[in-house]
Design a protein around this motif. Structure first.
Motif, PDB file in Angstrom:
ATOM      1  N   PRO A 206     -52.947 -33.656  23.301  1.00  0.00           N
ATOM      2  CA  PRO A 206     -53.077 -32.262  23.755  1.00  0.00           C
ATOM      3  C   PRO A 206     -52.715 -31.247  22.679  1.00  0.00           C
ATOM      4  CG  PRO A 206     -52.122 -33.591  25.503  1.00  0.00           C
ATOM      5  CD  PRO A 206     -52.196 -34.472  24.291  1.00  0.00           C
ATOM      6  N   LYS A 207     -51.645 -31.510  21.934  1.00  0.00           N
ATOM      7  CA  LYS A 207     -51.240 -30.529  20.924  1.00  0.00           C
ATOM      8  C   LYS A 207     -52.173 -30.556  19.718  1.00  0.00           C
ATOM      9  CE  LYS A 207     -48.594 -28.212  21.744  1.00  0.00           C
ATOM     10  NZ  LYS A 207     -48.758 -26.913  22.421  1.00  0.00           N
ATOM     11  N   GLU A 208     -52.709 -31.707  19.360  1.00  0.00           N
ATOM     12  CA  GLU A 208     -53.720 -31.759  18.302  1.00  0.00           C
ATOM     13  C   GLU A 208     -54.946 -30.944  18.693  1.00  0.00           C
ATOM     14  OE1 GLU A 208     -52.747 -36.206  16.433  1.00  0.00           O
ATOM     15  OE2 GLU A 208     -54.333 -35.947  17.915  1.00  0.00           O
ATOM     16  N   PHE A 209     -55.341 -31.051  19.964  1.00  0.00           N
ATOM     17  CA  PHE A 209     -56.494 -30.276  20.433  1.00  0.00           C
ATOM     18  C   PHE A 209     -56.200 -28.784  20.343  1.00  0.00           C
ATOM     19  CE2 PHE A 209     -58.941 -27.991  23.575  1.00  0.00           C
ATOM     20  CZ  PHE A 209     -60.223 -28.489  23.387  1.00  0.00           C
ATOM     21  N   ASP A 210     -55.012 -28.373  20.794  1.00  0.00           N
ATOM     22  CA  ASP A 210     -54.646 -26.952  20.742  1.00  0.00           C
ATOM     23  C   ASP A 210     -54.671 -26.436  19.305  1.00  0.00           C
ATOM     24  OD1 ASP A 210     -54.262 -27.012  23.466  1.00  0.00           O
ATOM     25  OD2 ASP A 210     -52.081 -27.144  23.347  1.00  0.00           O
ATOM     26  N   LEU A 211     -54.140 -27.231  18.384  1.00  0.00           N
ATOM     27  CA  LEU A 211     -54.095 -26.833  16.980  1.00  0.00           C
ATOM     28  C   LEU A 211     -55.503 -26.714  16.402  1.00  0.00           C
ATOM     29  CD1 LEU A 211     -52.538 -26.242  14.375  1.00  0.00           C
ATOM     30  CD2 LEU A 211     -52.329 -28.720  14.030  1.00  0.00           C
ATOM     31  N   LEU A 212     -56.349 -27.709  16.682  1.00  0.00           N
ATOM     32  CA  LEU A 212     -57.718 -27.671  16.178  1.00  0.00           C
ATOM     33  C   LEU A 212     -58.483 -26.491  16.766  1.00  0.00           C
ATOM     34  CD1 LEU A 212     -60.007 -28.915  14.538  1.00  0.00           C
ATOM     35  CD2 LEU A 212     -60.523 -30.387  16.509  1.00  0.00           C
ATOM     36  N   ALA A 213     -58.342 -26.262  18.065  1.00  0.00           N
ATOM     37  CA  ALA A 213     -59.046 -25.155  18.713  1.00  0.00           C
ATOM     38  C   ALA A 213     -58.634 -23.813  18.110  1.00  0.00           C
ATOM     39  CB  ALA A 213     -58.781 -25.165  20.214  1.00  0.00           C
ATOM     40  N   PHE A 214     -57.345 -23.655  17.846  1.00  0.00           N
ATOM     41  CA  PHE A 214     -56.867 -22.402  17.259  1.00  0.00           C
ATOM     42  C   PHE A 214     -57.449 -22.200  15.863  1.00  0.00           C
ATOM     43  CE2 PHE A 214     -53.879 -20.139  14.516  1.00  0.00           C
ATOM     44  CZ  PHE A 214     -53.780 -18.927  15.194  1.00  0.00           C
ATOM     45  N   VAL A 232     -49.562 -21.548  18.238  1.00  0.00           N
ATOM     46  CA  VAL A 232     -50.004 -22.771  18.913  1.00  0.00           C
ATOM     47  C   VAL A 232     -48.907 -23.365  19.800  1.00  0.00           C
ATOM     48  CG1 VAL A 232     -50.946 -25.102  18.579  1.00  0.00           C
ATOM     49  CG2 VAL A 232     -51.610 -23.243  17.030  1.00  0.00           C
ATOM     50  N   TRP A 233     -47.681 -23.345  19.300  1.00  0.00           N
ATOM     51  CA  TRP A 233     -46.572 -23.881  20.094  1.00  0.00           C
ATOM     52  C   TRP A 233     -45.946 -22.811  20.983  1.00  0.00           C
ATOM     53  CZ3 TRP A 233     -48.491 -26.655  16.314  1.00  0.00           C
ATOM     54  CH2 TRP A 233     -48.366 -28.043  16.323  1.00  0.00           C
ATOM     55  N   GLY A 234     -46.189 -21.551  20.654  1.00  0.00           N
ATOM     56  CA  GLY A 234     -45.663 -20.458  21.474  1.00  0.00           C
ATOM     57  C   GLY A 234     -44.237 -20.090  21.164  1.00  0.00           C
ATOM     58  N   TYR A 235     -43.680 -20.568  20.033  1.00  0.00           N
ATOM     59  CA  TYR A 235     -42.296 -20.277  19.703  1.00  0.00           C
ATOM     60  C   TYR A 235     -42.192 -18.925  19.012  1.00  0.00           C
ATOM     61  CZ  TYR A 235     -41.580 -25.299  20.437  1.00  0.00           C
ATOM     62  OH  TYR A 235     -41.536 -26.555  20.966  1.00  0.00           O
ATOM     63  N   ASP A 236     -41.377 -18.037  19.586  1.00  0.00           N
ATOM     64  CA  ASP A 236     -41.141 -16.746  18.961  1.00  0.00           C
ATOM     65  C   ASP A 236     -39.811 -16.766  18.215  1.00  0.00           C
ATOM     66  OD1 ASP A 236     -39.545 -16.912  21.156  1.00  0.00           O
ATOM     67  OD2 ASP A 236     -40.163 -15.004  22.050  1.00  0.00           O
ATOM     68  N   PHE A 237     -39.438 -17.936  17.701  1.00  0.00           N
ATOM     69  CA  PHE A 237     -38.235 -18.093  16.911  1.00  0.00           C
ATOM     70  C   PHE A 237     -38.541 -19.142  15.845  1.00  0.00           C
ATOM     71  CE2 PHE A 237     -38.203 -20.972  20.459  1.00  0.00           C
ATOM     72  CZ  PHE A 237     -37.888 -22.196  19.895  1.00  0.00           C
ATOM     73  N   THR A 238     -37.647 -19.289  14.864  1.00  0.00           N
ATOM     74  CA  THR A 238     -37.864 -20.252  13.788  1.00  0.00           C
ATOM     75  C   THR A 238     -37.634 -21.663  14.312  1.00  0.00           C
ATOM     76  OG1 THR A 238     -37.159 -18.660  12.134  1.00  0.00           O
ATOM     77  CG2 THR A 238     -37.177 -20.974  11.483  1.00  0.00           C
ATOM     78  N   GLY A 239     -38.675 -22.486  14.285  1.00  0.00           N
ATOM     79  CA  GLY A 239     -38.568 -23.866  14.734  1.00  0.00           C
ATOM     80  C   GLY A 239     -38.617 -24.816  13.550  1.00  0.00           C
ATOM     81  N   ASP A 240     -38.725 -26.109  13.832  1.00  0.00           N
ATOM     82  CA  ASP A 240     -38.788 -27.122  12.795  1.00  0.00           C
ATOM     83  C   ASP A 240     -40.229 -27.242  12.328  1.00  0.00           C
ATOM     84  OD1 ASP A 240     -38.718 -29.353  11.184  1.00  0.00           O
ATOM     85  OD2 ASP A 240     -37.333 -30.451  12.466  1.00  0.00           O
ATOM     86  N   THR A 241     -40.514 -26.730  11.131  1.00  0.00           N
ATOM     87  CA  THR A 241     -41.897 -26.692  10.655  1.00  0.00           C
ATOM     88  C   THR A 241     -42.441 -28.073  10.318  1.00  0.00           C
ATOM     89  OG1 THR A 241     -41.123 -26.236   8.402  1.00  0.00           O
ATOM     90  CG2 THR A 241     -41.691 -24.336   9.776  1.00  0.00           C
ATOM     91  N   ARG A 242     -41.583 -29.102  10.286  1.00  0.00           N
ATOM     92  CA  ARG A 242     -42.087 -30.454  10.058  1.00  0.00           C
ATOM     93  C   ARG A 242     -43.012 -30.890  11.180  1.00  0.00           C
ATOM     94  NH1 ARG A 242     -36.493 -33.446   9.025  1.00  0.00           N
ATOM     95  NH2 ARG A 242     -35.985 -31.998  10.711  1.00  0.00           N
ATOM     96  N   THR A 243     -42.819 -30.314  12.367  1.00  0.00           N
ATOM     97  CA  THR A 243     -43.726 -30.597  13.482  1.00  0.00           C
ATOM     98  C   THR A 243     -45.158 -30.238  13.090  1.00  0.00           C
ATOM     99  OG1 THR A 243     -41.999 -30.188  15.121  1.00  0.00           O
ATOM    100  CG2 THR A 243     -44.273 -30.012  15.886  1.00  0.00           C
ATOM    101  N   ILE A 244     -45.327 -29.104  12.417  1.00  0.00           N
ATOM    102  CA  ILE A 244     -46.649 -28.677  11.976  1.00  0.00           C
ATOM    103  C   ILE A 244     -47.228 -29.669  10.979  1.00  0.00           C
ATOM    104  CG2 ILE A 244     -47.952 -26.857  10.812  1.00  0.00           C
ATOM    105  CD1 ILE A 244     -46.870 -26.019  13.518  1.00  0.00           C
ATOM    106  N   ASP A 245     -46.436 -30.056   9.999  1.00  0.00           N
ATOM    107  CA  ASP A 245     -46.921 -30.959   8.959  1.00  0.00           C
ATOM    108  C   ASP A 245     -47.365 -32.296   9.540  1.00  0.00           C
ATOM    109  OD1 ASP A 245     -46.353 -29.041   7.031  1.00  0.00           O
ATOM    110  OD2 ASP A 245     -44.334 -29.786   6.703  1.00  0.00           O
ATOM    111  N   VAL A 246     -46.620 -32.802  10.509  1.00  0.00           N
ATOM    112  CA  VAL A 246     -46.982 -34.074  11.138  1.00  0.00           C
ATOM    113  C   VAL A 246     -48.307 -33.948  11.877  1.00  0.00           C
ATOM    114  CG1 VAL A 246     -46.348 -35.746  12.926  1.00  0.00           C
ATOM    115  CG2 VAL A 246     -44.623 -34.937  11.323  1.00  0.00           C
ATOM    116  N   HIS A 247     -48.482 -32.868  12.646  1.00  0.00           N
ATOM    117  CA  HIS A 247     -49.723 -32.686  13.392  1.00  0.00           C
ATOM    118  C   HIS A 247     -50.912 -32.465  12.460  1.00  0.00           C
ATOM    119  CE1 HIS A 247     -47.192 -32.322  16.992  1.00  0.00           C
ATOM    120  NE2 HIS A 247     -48.301 -32.547  17.669  1.00  0.00           N
ATOM    121  N   ILE A 248     -50.700 -31.730  11.374  1.00  0.00           N
ATOM    122  CA  ILE A 248     -51.769 -31.535  10.393  1.00  0.00           C
ATOM    123  C   ILE A 248     -52.179 -32.882   9.801  1.00  0.00           C
ATOM    124  CG2 ILE A 248     -52.291 -30.626   8.097  1.00  0.00           C
ATOM    125  CD1 ILE A 248     -52.464 -28.446  10.135  1.00  0.00           C
TER     126      ILE A 248
END
Length: 277
Positions: A206-214, A232-248
């Motif tokens: 689901p999150k890969e789809f959301d990222l690709l669609a965006f 894509v994740w809806g976070y309005d604060f600083t999160g762990d950007t490694r999540t992005i790298d893994v999904h990419i």
């Protein structure tokens, strides 16, 4: 003192619903035409119906999470092992799952893998391990995000709100239909929640789809990791950007002919990522 954003947003939304527009259409109009903080306020009005499944074998932590989530207005159901988690998830159909990885009977990894075959509910993993491999495996089998113990309760609640908000908005936008989006040979059907590359269907989490669609919607634009966490994740604060790298990384495995030499999902050094045709 200015107008209360919650009252203002609900008043504008009420105008559309009073005019006889279906619920999903009125919320779609809100998403398209109201400022984001008004949309967030409208979605807050709907939070009372959200059901969260907490799966945790540490009874003290389970009770703490249950208490604080209920204080936020959520309906909370619980499970203390993997087998019970599967039963409760299928019976209760929660809107979000908080899932510990180290569980008796059936591991959190296996629970996530099994549930992903049946439902697209957002899953937030909890892990006591700092091992990067555990996080990558969890994300690959379908979890949307992770938090490492010990974690801030305030941050967990913020992530829960963000994940539920994104899930609602995606559901409404999907239900409202829309065009099939294309970049090169990549095609994304928002309404049917399907993606393909040429004649081959893409098996996306689901999150890969959301990222690709965006990224398809914003072809050619460069986004930083923090911007992707927000959009894509809806976070309005600083999160762990490694999540992005893994999904990419995993998304490249699925949409690129040569993932190590990507032609579509491009890294812009020092800035972020963009999707090219």
């Amino acid at each position: 003192m200015g107008p209360n954003p919650l009252n203002l947003a609900s008043t504008k939304w009420a105008v559309w619903t009073v005019l006889g527009l279906p619920f999903e259409e009125s919320l779609t109009l809100a998403i398209e035409h109201l400022p984001s903080y008004h949309v967030n306020s409208i979605l807050q009005l709907m939070a009372g119906d959200d059901k969260i499944l907490v799966v945790e074998d540490d009874r003290n932590l389970l009770d703490t999470l249950k208490y604080n989530l209920r204080k936020e207005g959520y309906d909370v159901v619980t499970a203390v092992d993997g087998a019970e988690a599967l039963d409760v998830a299928r019976r209760e159909k929660p809107d979000l799952i908080i899932l510990d990885l180290m569980l008796p009977k059936v591991s959190g990894f296996e629970v996530c893998r099994i549930l992903r075959k049946d439902m697209t509910v957002p899953i937030l993993m909890l892990t006591a391990k700092a091992d990067e491999t555990d996080k990558i495996v969890g994300l690959e089998i379908g979890a949307d995000d992770y938090m490492t113990k010990p974690f801030s309760l305030r941050e967990l609640l913020a992530r829960v709100r963000a994940m539920l908000r994104r899930s609602k908005m995606a559901e409404v936008q999907s239900g409202a239909g829309g065009p099939v989006l294309k970049v090169g040979d990549i095609e994304v059907d928002i309404a049917r929640h399907r993606a393909s590359k040429g004649e081959t269907a893409l098996e996306l989490t689901p999150k890969e789809f959301d990222l690709l669609a965006f990224l398809v919607r914003n072809k050619g634009l460069v986004f930083s990791r923090d911007q992707l966490l927000e959009k894509v994740w809806g976070y309005d604060f600083t999160g762990d950007t490694r999540t992005i790298d893994v999904h990419i990384r995993w998304l490249r495995q699925k949409i690129e002919t040569a993932p190590d030499n990507p032609k579509h999902l491009i890294t812009v050094r020092g800035t972020g990522y963009k999707l090219e045709g």
